[in-house]
Design a protein around this motif. Structure first.
Motif, PDB file in Angstrom:
ATOM      1  N   LEU A 150      19.225 -22.234 -38.803  1.00 52.67           N
ATOM      2  CA  LEU A 150      20.228 -22.760 -37.887  1.00 52.67           C
ATOM      3  C   LEU A 150      21.141 -21.630 -37.444  1.00 52.67           C
ATOM      4  O   LEU A 150      21.764 -20.962 -38.272  1.00 52.67           O
ATOM      5  N   GLY A 151      21.195 -21.420 -36.155  1.00 57.42           N
ATOM      6  CA  GLY A 151      22.081 -20.397 -35.615  1.00 57.42           C
ATOM      7  C   GLY A 151      23.320 -21.019 -35.003  1.00 57.42           C
ATOM      8  O   GLY A 151      23.222 -21.902 -34.148  1.00 57.42           O
ATOM      9  N   GLU A 152      24.472 -20.606 -35.494  1.00 57.49           N
ATOM     10  CA  GLU A 152      25.774 -21.080 -35.013  1.00 57.49           C
ATOM     11  C   GLU A 152      25.886 -22.604 -34.994  1.00 57.49           C
ATOM     12  O   GLU A 152      26.283 -23.207 -33.998  1.00 57.49           O
ATOM     13  N   PRO A 153      25.541 -23.243 -36.098  1.00 57.70           N
ATOM     14  CA  PRO A 153      25.751 -24.696 -36.140  1.00 57.70           C
ATOM     15  C   PRO A 153      27.241 -25.014 -36.253  1.00 57.70           C
ATOM     16  O   PRO A 153      28.007 -24.266 -36.845  1.00 57.70           O
ATOM     17  N   GLU A 154      27.646 -26.125 -35.676  1.00 56.75           N
ATOM     18  CA  GLU A 154      29.035 -26.561 -35.770  1.00 56.75           C
ATOM     19  C   GLU A 154      29.080 -28.054 -36.049  1.00 56.75           C
ATOM     20  O   GLU A 154      28.451 -28.846 -35.341  1.00 56.75           O
ATOM     21  N   ILE A 155      29.810 -28.412 -37.092  1.00 57.73           N
ATOM     22  CA  ILE A 155      30.021 -29.817 -37.438  1.00 57.73           C
ATOM     23  C   ILE A 155      31.509 -30.103 -37.316  1.00 57.73           C
ATOM     24  O   ILE A 155      32.332 -29.403 -37.909  1.00 57.73           O
ATOM     25  N   ARG A 174      46.207 -32.658 -39.602  1.00 57.03           N
ATOM     26  CA  ARG A 174      45.783 -31.575 -40.477  1.00 57.03           C
ATOM     27  C   ARG A 174      44.339 -31.224 -40.173  1.00 57.03           C
ATOM     28  O   ARG A 174      43.524 -32.098 -39.885  1.00 57.03           O
ATOM     29  N   GLU A 175      44.035 -29.948 -40.294  1.00 59.52           N
ATOM     30  CA  GLU A 175      42.687 -29.499 -39.962  1.00 59.52           C
ATOM     31  C   GLU A 175      42.211 -28.460 -40.964  1.00 59.52           C
ATOM     32  O   GLU A 175      42.937 -27.528 -41.312  1.00 59.52           O
ATOM     33  N   LEU A 176      40.993 -28.654 -41.447  1.00 59.27           N
ATOM     34  CA  LEU A 176      40.332 -27.670 -42.301  1.00 59.27           C
ATOM     35  C   LEU A 176      39.198 -27.068 -41.495  1.00 59.27           C
ATOM     36  O   LEU A 176      38.389 -27.793 -40.900  1.00 59.27           O
ATOM     37  N   GLN A 177      39.131 -25.734 -41.474  1.00 62.07           N
ATOM     38  CA  GLN A 177      38.128 -25.062 -40.652  1.00 62.07           C
ATOM     39  C   GLN A 177      37.377 -24.037 -41.485  1.00 62.07           C
ATOM     40  O   GLN A 177      37.926 -23.024 -41.891  1.00 62.07           O
ATOM     41  N   LEU A 178      36.129 -24.338 -41.742  1.00 68.76           N
ATOM     42  CA  LEU A 178      35.219 -23.419 -42.414  1.00 68.76           C
ATOM     43  C   LEU A 178      34.429 -22.694 -41.340  1.00 68.76           C
ATOM     44  O   LEU A 178      33.750 -23.333 -40.521  1.00 68.76           O
ATOM     45  N   GLU A 179      34.513 -21.373 -41.327  1.00 63.24           N
ATOM     46  CA  GLU A 179      33.827 -20.612 -40.280  1.00 63.24           C
ATOM     47  C   GLU A 179      33.164 -19.394 -40.883  1.00 63.24           C
ATOM     48  O   GLU A 179      33.325 -19.095 -42.070  1.00 63.24           O
ATOM     49  N   ALA A 180      32.394 -18.721 -40.022  1.00 64.73           N
ATOM     50  CA  ALA A 180      31.618 -17.550 -40.470  1.00 64.73           C
ATOM     51  C   ALA A 180      30.767 -17.906 -41.691  1.00 64.73           C
ATOM     52  O   ALA A 180      30.645 -17.120 -42.632  1.00 64.73           O
ATOM     53  N   LEU A 181      30.191 -19.111 -41.657  1.00 68.46           N
ATOM     54  CA  LEU A 181      29.383 -19.585 -42.779  1.00 68.46           C
ATOM     55  C   LEU A 181      27.987 -18.992 -42.706  1.00 68.46           C
ATOM     56  O   LEU A 181      27.241 -19.220 -41.750  1.00 68.46           O
ATOM     57  N   VAL A 218      21.431 -20.758 -42.784  1.00 67.22           N
ATOM     58  CA  VAL A 218      22.506 -20.996 -41.825  1.00 67.22           C
ATOM     59  C   VAL A 218      23.159 -19.662 -41.505  1.00 67.22           C
ATOM     60  O   VAL A 218      23.485 -18.884 -42.424  1.00 67.22           O
ATOM     61  N   HIS A 219      23.352 -19.411 -40.210  1.00 66.62           N
ATOM     62  CA  HIS A 219      24.010 -18.172 -39.805  1.00 66.62           C
ATOM     63  C   HIS A 219      25.178 -18.503 -38.883  1.00 66.62           C
ATOM     64  O   HIS A 219      25.031 -19.232 -37.896  1.00 66.62           O
ATOM     65  N   ASP A 220      26.358 -17.949 -39.260  1.00 68.70           N
ATOM     66  CA  ASP A 220      27.571 -18.083 -38.453  1.00 68.70           C
ATOM     67  C   ASP A 220      27.877 -19.549 -38.134  1.00 68.70           C
ATOM     68  O   ASP A 220      28.146 -19.921 -36.998  1.00 68.70           O
ATOM     69  N   GLY A 221      27.862 -20.358 -39.194  1.00 66.01           N
ATOM     70  CA  GLY A 221      28.144 -21.778 -39.009  1.00 66.01           C
ATOM     71  C   GLY A 221      29.629 -22.081 -39.044  1.00 66.01           C
ATOM     72  O   GLY A 221      30.465 -21.268 -39.449  1.00 66.01           O
ATOM     73  N   ARG A 222      29.945 -23.289 -38.621  1.00 64.56           N
ATOM     74  CA  ARG A 222      31.339 -23.717 -38.603  1.00 64.56           C
ATOM     75  C   ARG A 222      31.408 -25.206 -38.911  1.00 64.56           C
ATOM     76  O   ARG A 222      30.632 -26.004 -38.359  1.00 64.56           O
ATOM     77  N   ILE A 223      32.333 -25.560 -39.796  1.00 66.90           N
ATOM     78  CA  ILE A 223      32.599 -26.963 -40.121  1.00 66.90           C
ATOM     79  C   ILE A 223      34.085 -27.213 -39.930  1.00 66.90           C
ATOM     80  O   ILE A 223      34.916 -26.509 -40.511  1.00 66.90           O
ATOM     81  N   ARG A 224      34.425 -28.192 -39.132  1.00 62.79           N
ATOM     82  CA  ARG A 224      35.824 -28.534 -38.891  1.00 62.79           C
ATOM     83  C   ARG A 224      36.057 -29.977 -39.314  1.00 62.79           C
ATOM     84  O   ARG A 224      35.359 -30.888 -38.868  1.00 62.79           O
TER      85      ARG A 224
END
Length: 650
Positions: free
Chosen positions: A100-105, A165-172, A149-155
């Motif tokens: 998965l390249g640049e997945p975002e959830i 409130r926001e939690l942001q996981l990035e550069a996964l 997973v490369h360069d993923g993001r979960i918000r």
């Protein structure tokens, strides 16, 4: 993370299962299969299929959109699937790798009752177990080996609170061997570094460095920890069971804390609540700040019910820990010990109720504003959220005298009003008054007792004596005050007046024997600004802003007493008193023998009565005795008129 993997498996399976040769021919069926499996709207980009050297499928991009407002979303910039062809003969789709390249959830929680908006996937963990999973297109079984997973993001966006409130996981960057369940990876979480490795389901070790406490808000019990701090250390997850950790906390605030702890060590264990689906409990908590140790346990969700305690810690460390839990707008210093207990309750989607109680001994308590310091304190206290602080002073010392009373401050945020009711006995006058009359009174002795019921407005930018309201009853004995030698001042004024009247009195033959020689400046005149000893000073004071009303005021100084009323200006420490002074009969008799003119001022009880004014600074006032009554009005007037007429006739 598990939900994300499940979504990815569905995407990969739905795409590959429906492919034969021309993927574009089946685009609609692929998207429909994904929508049926997830309940979300699916959209696929360009699809490229190759069967050389095994099946190779690339989709760029792909997305799933939640129904309704579309706030939750899952998208992949590039999806690559590598599958083996031979297992297809037996009806099994074996995916060697899914990249998965640049997945975002992006997941959103609108209400606590509805929870996080996730696609309603059926629970089926066989895709990562090494056993074929049933289902999929054409009833084909699925085996999946590796996920990258490369360069993923979960918000994660929590809109159940204000502000959001926001939690942001990035550069996964992560890799998972799904046949064995092993996972590892690195990421950035709200600006902090994170790495993990372990087995799913099973144990995963997570290392965090500079993890912001803001991100904890979306976790079970996340309302316990306030934004603004950081967390570093190890967290161990025994999925789907307990979570425990050893952490270094910096700038930590919890509950309604106003001042963060610079640094604290914490250990914790969180586990699912028995018999409470979706519920979590705090099995154990220990936070160490200096020599203060905060322990606790209780329920985190769906309803919160916690008990926290600090047991007999040095008062300085205990107060620092307490300030991180609740606002404490007073200053408390050692030496001493303190114990604190905290109860926290909050129903689902309800307001948090925070109750603090404790007791302390302390070397120093500063209540605030112009009020004097309290030393050698023994007190109990209670706090209700940000609304109310109550301190019951069972024992204390103010200016060397014992004090007891109650301090109440409410509200605490924003600062409202402080109330104090209590008594002080035999305290040093100067220590009590220095906040109102300046440092000049600091060293003044004189045992002073007070009964007080005062209020202090804490809402202003500057808190000074004019912010006080209420009443004080004061009594001081043996009070040495510069400039208050009342008897010397009275004698000086009489001699000054009688000396100036001497010649006229002889001419008019008024008052009999008047001692003309008394007009010179005697010792009494020289001492009229000297140290005066007030044997007793009693006053009732109404504190009313810039002018305090003193009524009545009673003073005893040697053979002279005075009573009356007046004002005290706390802004500059000045007095303005109007008193009626009285010399006792024996002293009056001696004085009249020296100055027979004074007999006109002697009252029926034999005492000499004169009006007295006291004005100016407390430590150097101007004393004024009204001696205009020395010459009898009618007799004096006739004699003066006769003399003037005689001069005119000449």
């Amino acid at each position: 993370m598990v939900a994300a993997v499940a979504i990815l498996v569905v995407v990969a399976a739905g795409v590959v299962f429906t492919l034969v040769i021309d993927p574009e021919q089946y685009r609609g069926r692929i998207e429909e299969a994904l929508e049926n499996a997830t309940g979300w709207e699916a959209e696929l980009g360009a699809i490229d299929l190759s069967l050389w050297g095994g099946a190779s499928l690339d989709v760029s991009p792909a997305s799933l959109q939640a129904p309704g407002d579309g706030s939750s979303r899952f998208s992949i910039e590039e999806l690559s699937v590598r599958a083996s062809l031979i297992p297809l003969i037996s009806g099994t789709l074996r995916i060697d790798s899914l990249a998965l390249g640049e997945p975002e959830i992006r997941l959103v929680r609108m209400t606590r009752a509805d929870g996080w908006v996730l696609p309603p996937l059926k629970q089926d963990n066989s895709a990562g177990s090494g056993q074929p999973a049933s289902g999929g297109a054409g009833g084909m079984a699925l085996l999946m080996d590796r996920l990258d997973v490369h360069d993923g993001r979960i918000r994660l966006v929590d809109r159940t609170v204000t502000p959001t409130r926001e939690l942001q996981l990035e550069a996964l960057d992560a890799a998972g061997q799904l046949s064995t369940g092993t996972v590892e990876g690195t990421a950035r979480l709200n600006g902090g570094d994170l790495s993990f490795e372990g087995t799913l389901p099973g144990k995963v070790e997570i290392h965090v460095d500079g993890f912001p406490t803001d991100a904890l808000a979306i976790a079970p019990g996340g309302d316990l920890v306030l934004p603004g701090g950081t967390v570093s250390g190890q967290i161990r997850v025994d999925w789907p069971g307990s979570v425990e950790g050893d952490l270094l906390l910096r700038e930590l605030r919890m509950l309604a804390g106003a001042e963060p702890l610079d640094e604290a060590q914490a250990t914790f264990r969180v586990s699912p609540s028995p018999g409470e689906p979706g519920g979590w409990s705090l099995a154990a908590l220990q936070v160490r700040a200096g020599e203060a140790v905060l322990t606790g346990d209780g329920s985190l969700s769906p309803a919160m019910s916690l008990r926290l305690n600090v047991d007999r810690a040095p008062v300085g460390d205990a107060v620092r820990a307490l300030r991180a839990l609740a606002p404490v707008p007073v200053s408390i210093e050692g030496p001493g010990k303190a114990s604190v207990s905290v109860e926290v309750d909050a129903p689902p989607d309800g307001e948090m109720d925070i109750r603090v109680a404790g007791d302390a001994t302390a070397g120093l308590l500063r209540i605030g504003g112009p009020l004097p310091e309290v030393r050698e304190v023994e007190a109990g206290f209670s706090i209700r959220g940000t609304e109310r602080l109550q301190i019951d002073i069972e024992r204390g010392q103010v200016g060397g005298g014992p004090l007891n009373g109650r301090v109440v401050i409410e509200p605490l945020v924003p600062p409202g009003e402080m109330r104090f009711e209590g008594t002080v006995t035999e305290a040093r006058f100067g220590e009590l008054m220095k906040g109102f009359a300046g440092d000049k009174v600091r060293g003044l002795e004189g045992p002073t007792s007070l009964e007080t019921s005062v209020r202090l407005d804490l809402s202003g930018e500057e808190i000074d004596p004019t912010a006080l309201r209420g009443s004080v009853s004061a009594e001081a004995v043996d009070l040495a005050l510069p400039g208050w030698d009342l008897e010397a001042s009275l004698r000086s004024r009489l001699e000054e007046k009688l000396g100036s009247l001497g010649a006229l009195a002889a001419l008019l033959d008024i008052g009999g024997d008047v001692r003309e020689e008394s007009g010179g400046e005697g010792d009494a005149a020289k001492d009229k600004k000297g140290q005066g000893l007030l044997e007793r000073l009693v006053a009732s004071v109404e504190l009313a802003g810039e002018i305090w009303k003193l009524q009545p005021v009673r003073i005893v100084s040697g053979d002279l007493s005075a009573r009356g009323s007046g004002d005290f200006l706390p802004g500059d420490g000045t007095l303005d008193l109007a008193l009626q002074a009285r010399l006792d009969p024996e002293a009056t008799k001696r004085l009249v023998q020296e100055h027979r003119s004074l007999r006109h001022l002697v009252a029926e009880d034999g005492g000499l009565t004169l009006p007295l004014t006291v004005s100016g600074p407390m430590t150097s006032p101007s004393l004024g005795f009204d001696v205009s009554g020395l010459v009898p009005k009618e007799e004096g007037k006739k004699k003066i008129e006769s003399v003037i007429k005689g001069f005119l006739d000449k």
